[in-house]
Design an enzyme around this catalytic site. Sequence first.
Site, short mmCIF file in Angstrom:
data_model
loop_
_atom_site.label_atom_id
_atom_site.label_comp_id
_atom_site.label_asym_id
_atom_site.label_seq_id
_atom_site.Cartn_x
_atom_site.Cartn_y
_atom_site.Cartn_z
CB CYS A 1 14.43 2.45 12.77
SG CYS A 1 14.21 3.31 14.31
CB CYS B 1 -0.97 0.00 1.18
SG CYS B 1 -0.15 0.18 2.78
#
Length: 136
Positions: free
Chosen positions: A91, A71
């Site tokens: 991260c 997406c």
Amino acid sequence: NEPPFSRKLLYEKREGIYKCIVCNNKLFESETKFESGTGWPSFYDAIGDTVTSKEDNSFGMKRFEINCTNCNSHLGHVFNDGPTSTGFRYCVNSLILGFYPVEKIYIDSECNLCSGYGEFLKNRNSDLILANQSDL
């Protein structure tokens, strides 16, 4: 981005799958999560090709933004200072992640979110039993 050390998934220790909350794409397995000290959930590897990266030079830094392949949602950044042979530290913002614990995968074997978890479950040592393994 969220403030560091501010979200509960940073402290999540259960076995399971981290997924994109926008499209339910499976992104990271719990076994690749590690404590980086940065204040955000960190992983040393993504599941298959579920994460893409592109150079990000914002804020005077050279880094790589990561996005969900499905997406295109912003996930965080990846750095080349990871603790394993991959060399990566993904991260990730907790706000974009959903967590699906392995117990829930076993118990909710008829749930849509469970489809495609067969490989993940096949590699687990667990006493939990699927109600109907064909649902995976």
